[in-house]
Write a protein that holds these residues in place. Structure first.
Motif, PDB file in Angstrom:
ATOM      1  N   SER A  48       0.840  -1.195   0.000  1.00  0.00           N
ATOM      2  CA  SER A  48       0.000   0.000   0.000  1.00  0.00           C
ATOM      3  C   SER A  48       0.878   1.249   0.000  1.00  0.00           C
ATOM      4  O   SER A  48       1.937   1.275   0.643  1.00  0.00           O
ATOM      5  N   PRO A  49       0.473   2.304  -0.706  1.00  0.00           N
ATOM      6  CA  PRO A  49       1.235   3.553  -0.704  1.00  0.00           C
ATOM      7  C   PRO A  49       1.423   4.118   0.708  1.00  0.00           C
ATOM      8  O   PRO A  49       2.457   4.711   1.011  1.00  0.00           O
ATOM      9  N   GLU A  50       0.423   3.908   1.569  1.00  0.00           N
ATOM     10  CA  GLU A  50       0.513   4.428   2.941  1.00  0.00           C
ATOM     11  C   GLU A  50       1.671   3.794   3.696  1.00  0.00           C
ATOM     12  O   GLU A  50       2.422   4.485   4.397  1.00  0.00           O
ATOM     13  N   CYS A  51       1.837   2.472   3.544  1.00  0.00           N
ATOM     14  CA  CYS A  51       2.921   1.785   4.257  1.00  0.00           C
ATOM     15  C   CYS A  51       4.277   2.134   3.655  1.00  0.00           C
ATOM     16  O   CYS A  51       5.281   2.214   4.372  1.00  0.00           O
ATOM     17  N   LEU A  52       4.315   2.367   2.340  1.00  0.00           N
ATOM     18  CA  LEU A  52       5.544   2.827   1.713  1.00  0.00           C
ATOM     19  C   LEU A  52       5.930   4.203   2.259  1.00  0.00           C
ATOM     20  O   LEU A  52       7.100   4.469   2.558  1.00  0.00           O
ATOM     21  N   GLU A  53       4.933   5.074   2.414  1.00  0.00           N
ATOM     22  CA  GLU A  53       5.182   6.414   2.949  1.00  0.00           C
ATOM     23  C   GLU A  53       5.691   6.349   4.388  1.00  0.00           C
ATOM     24  O   GLU A  53       6.620   7.070   4.767  1.00  0.00           O
ATOM     25  N   ILE A  54       5.077   5.486   5.187  1.00  0.00           N
ATOM     26  CA  ILE A  54       5.485   5.367   6.590  1.00  0.00           C
ATOM     27  C   ILE A  54       6.907   4.845   6.691  1.00  0.00           C
ATOM     28  O   ILE A  54       7.729   5.355   7.456  1.00  0.00           O
ATOM     29  N   ALA A  55       7.223   3.814   5.895  1.00  0.00           N
ATOM     30  CA  ALA A  55       8.591   3.280   5.894  1.00  0.00           C
ATOM     31  C   ALA A  55       9.579   4.341   5.442  1.00  0.00           C
ATOM     32  O   ALA A  55      10.674   4.471   6.007  1.00  0.00           O
ATOM     33  N   ASP A  56       9.214   5.125   4.440  1.00  0.00           N
ATOM     34  CA  ASP A  56      10.079   6.194   3.948  1.00  0.00           C
ATOM     35  C   ASP A  56      10.323   7.231   5.045  1.00  0.00           C
ATOM     36  O   ASP A  56      11.445   7.725   5.209  1.00  0.00           O
ATOM     37  N   GLU A  57       9.293   7.539   5.805  1.00  0.00           N
ATOM     38  CA  GLU A  57       9.443   8.520   6.891  1.00  0.00           C
ATOM     39  C   GLU A  57      10.333   7.984   8.004  1.00  0.00           C
ATOM     40  O   GLU A  57      11.176   8.704   8.542  1.00  0.00           O
ATOM     41  N   VAL A  58      10.168   6.710   8.345  1.00  0.00           N
ATOM     42  CA  VAL A  58      11.027   6.095   9.368  1.00  0.00           C
ATOM     43  C   VAL A  58      12.482   6.113   8.913  1.00  0.00           C
ATOM     44  O   VAL A  58      13.390   6.437   9.697  1.00  0.00           O
ATOM     45  N   LEU A  59      12.720   5.796   7.647  1.00  0.00           N
ATOM     46  CA  LEU A  59      14.090   5.816   7.119  1.00  0.00           C
ATOM     47  C   LEU A  59      14.645   7.235   7.092  1.00  0.00           C
ATOM     48  O   LEU A  59      15.848   7.453   7.276  1.00  0.00           O
ATOM     49  N   GLY A  60      13.771   8.203   6.873  1.00  0.00           N
ATOM     50  CA  GLY A  60      14.201   9.591   6.921  1.00  0.00           C
ATOM     51  C   GLY A  60      14.690   9.963   8.312  1.00  0.00           C
ATOM     52  O   GLY A  60      15.719  10.650   8.463  1.00  0.00           O
ATOM     53  N   ARG A  61      13.968   9.489   9.340  1.00  0.00           N
ATOM     54  CA  ARG A  61      14.400   9.725  10.728  1.00  0.00           C
ATOM     55  C   ARG A  61      15.741   9.031  10.986  1.00  0.00           C
ATOM     56  O   ARG A  61      16.622   9.580  11.648  1.00  0.00           O
ATOM     57  N   ALA A  62      15.881   7.815  10.470  1.00  0.00           N
ATOM     58  CA  ALA A  62      17.128   7.071  10.651  1.00  0.00           C
ATOM     59  C   ALA A  62      18.292   7.802   9.994  1.00  0.00           C
ATOM     60  O   ALA A  62      19.401   7.855  10.534  1.00  0.00           O
ATOM     61  N   GLU A  63      18.035   8.385   8.835  1.00  0.00           N
ATOM     62  CA  GLU A  63      19.084   9.113   8.122  1.00  0.00           C
ATOM     63  C   GLU A  63      19.520  10.345   8.901  1.00  0.00           C
ATOM     64  O   GLU A  63      20.695  10.718   8.902  1.00  0.00           O
ATOM     65  N   GLU A  64      18.573  10.987   9.577  1.00  0.00           N
ATOM     66  CA  GLU A  64      18.901  12.148  10.404  1.00  0.00           C
ATOM     67  C   GLU A  64      19.847  11.763  11.536  1.00  0.00           C
ATOM     68  O   GLU A  64      20.721  12.535  11.918  1.00  0.00           O
ATOM     69  N   VAL A  65      19.664  10.559  12.076  1.00  0.00           N
ATOM     70  CA  VAL A  65      20.461  10.114  13.227  1.00  0.00           C
ATOM     71  C   VAL A  65      21.785   9.491  12.790  1.00  0.00           C
ATOM     72  O   VAL A  65      22.843   9.787  13.358  1.00  0.00           O
ATOM     73  N   PHE A  66      21.737   8.629  11.779  1.00  0.00           N
ATOM     74  CA  PHE A  66      22.911   7.832  11.403  1.00  0.00           C
ATOM     75  C   PHE A  66      23.672   8.365  10.193  1.00  0.00           C
ATOM     76  O   PHE A  66      24.760   7.879   9.886  1.00  0.00           O
ATOM     77  N   GLY A  67      23.112   9.344   9.490  1.00  0.00           N
ATOM     78  CA  GLY A  67      23.738   9.785   8.251  1.00  0.00           C
ATOM     79  C   GLY A  67      23.316   8.894   7.103  1.00  0.00           C
ATOM     80  O   GLY A  67      22.194   8.392   7.076  1.00  0.00           O
ATOM     81  N   LYS A  68      24.194   8.644   6.166  1.00  0.00           N
ATOM     82  CA  LYS A  68      23.853   7.860   4.971  1.00  0.00           C
ATOM     83  C   LYS A  68      23.486   6.430   5.343  1.00  0.00           C
ATOM     84  O   LYS A  68      24.199   5.772   6.102  1.00  0.00           O
ATOM     85  N   ILE A  69      22.368   5.955   4.823  1.00  0.00           N
ATOM     86  CA  ILE A  69      21.915   4.591   5.065  1.00  0.00           C
ATOM     87  C   ILE A  69      21.531   3.954   3.727  1.00  0.00           C
ATOM     88  O   ILE A  69      21.413   4.633   2.713  1.00  0.00           O
ATOM     89  N   ASP A  70      21.331   2.645   3.754  1.00  0.00           N
ATOM     90  CA  ASP A  70      20.887   1.924   2.562  1.00  0.00           C
ATOM     91  C   ASP A  70      19.370   2.006   2.500  1.00  0.00           C
ATOM     92  O   ASP A  70      18.662   1.300   3.203  1.00  0.00           O
ATOM     93  N   ARG A  71      18.868   2.878   1.652  1.00  0.00           N
ATOM     94  CA  ARG A  71      17.426   3.123   1.567  1.00  0.00           C
ATOM     95  C   ARG A  71      16.663   1.954   0.935  1.00  0.00           C
ATOM     96  O   ARG A  71      15.438   1.916   0.969  1.00  0.00           O
ATOM     97  N   ASN A  72      17.379   0.998   0.327  1.00  0.00           N
ATOM     98  CA  ASN A  72      16.688  -0.115  -0.331  1.00  0.00           C
ATOM     99  C   ASN A  72      15.971  -1.024   0.658  1.00  0.00           C
ATOM    100  O   ASN A  72      15.214  -1.913   0.249  1.00  0.00           O
ATOM    101  N   ILE A  73      16.210  -0.815   1.947  1.00  0.00           N
ATOM    102  CA  ILE A  73      15.482  -1.582   2.963  1.00  0.00           C
ATOM    103  C   ILE A  73      14.016  -1.136   3.011  1.00  0.00           C
ATOM    104  O   ILE A  73      13.191  -1.752   3.679  1.00  0.00           O
TER     105      ILE A  73
END
Length: 278
Positions: free
Chosen positions: A69-94
């Motif tokens: 669902s687009p909603e779950c893709l959006e939520i995962a994208d937002e969580v990864l965005g938070r992770a990127e803020e904390v850890f810097g560059k991450i593998d977004r393919n997760i």
């Protein structure tokens, strides 16, 4: 320029990059608003672009994006965005396996199916910062879907975040957590007492086992051999360490280097001394 092949919602589209003729998922606020199939578009500086050529543990990204669902893709994208803020560059393919997990979690919660994650406490300690980041999914799901997620589900999201920052498969992160839990249980059985999970010695032991497992998987070896000293000085801790290394090696399907026994014995002795009063 991209050519739109599918509009998922106002914030996500699938498009083909004209230079390589490959499909990508483009996510960003309003990126899909008013877009039509075959329309040309550029991505903005705030948009996130995911290749659909990637293969994950749960399948190919191109196939997964069709079922998520687009909603779950959006939520995962937002969580990864938070992770990127904390850890810097991450593998977004997760994104795709994480969104897949979130979608199944949402269905379980809606059906009132409770899952149990016996490794939650271990994940919280082993991957402390990842778990703190994963907790952001709680208010997101509450606001958008009126869903309350529990700590066990957050633990699984934390494993996906760890996979994104360490270039490590989620299954390997789970194996590390399982092996650490097994090690702690074996130490408790060997000493006959429960370990204080809040103690410094416990945290040191967990982290040592974590890196011991990583060394076993990568083939890295320790240089200094402490086995003779530890076997004479602390025979009980050494005996427990031998048993642990044997069983962990069996779980990992690879023999641990015998030098690991002495170092593990040292940490077991610290736990026994500081937490168990032995």
């Amino acid at each position: 320029m991209y050519r739109v092949t599918k509009v998922l919602n106002h914030n996500a589209v699938i498009a083909v990059w004209q230079e390589d003729n490959r499909e990508y998922l483009i996510m960003g606020k309003g990126v899909g608003f008013g877009k039509k199939v075959s329309e040309r578009m550029d991505s903005g500086p705030e948009d996130t672009i995911y290749s659909l050529q990637e293969s994950t543990e749960r399948g190919d990204a191109r196939d997964m994006v069709k079922s998520l669902s687009p909603e779950c893709l959006e939520i995962a994208d937002e969580v990864l965005g938070r992770a990127e803020e904390v850890f810097g560059k991450i593998d977004r393919n997760i994104l795709f396996p994480m969104a897949d997990h979130i979608e199944y979690a949402v269905r379980r919660i809606q059906r009132k199916e409770q899952i149990s994650n016996p490794l939650t406490d271990d994940i919280r300690i082993l991957f402390h910062t990842e778990y703190k980041v994963a907790e952001c999914i709680g208010p997101i799901l509450k606001e958008r879907m009126q869903i309350q997620i529990d700590p066990d589900e957050i633990g699984y999201v934390a494993l996906h975040i760890h996979s994104a920052i360490m270039d490590e498969k989620v299954s390997q992160s789970m194996l590390i957590a399982q092996s650490v839990r097994e090690c702690i249980s074996l130490v408790e059985q060997g000493t006959g007492s429960s370990i204080d999970v809040m103690s410094l010695a416990y945290n040191r032991l967990m982290n040592h086992v974590r890196y011991m497992i990583a060394r076993a998987v990568s083939g890295e070896k320790l240089k200094l051999n402490m086995n003779d000293y530890m076997s004479v000085k602390f025979p009980k801790a050494f005996q427990i360490a031998e048993s642990v290394c044997d069983q962990i090696g069996h779980r990992l399907k690879c023999a641990l280097d015998e030098v690991e026994i002495g170092y593990l014995a040292m940490h077991i002795e610290r736990v026994a001394d500081e937490d168990l009063g032995c």
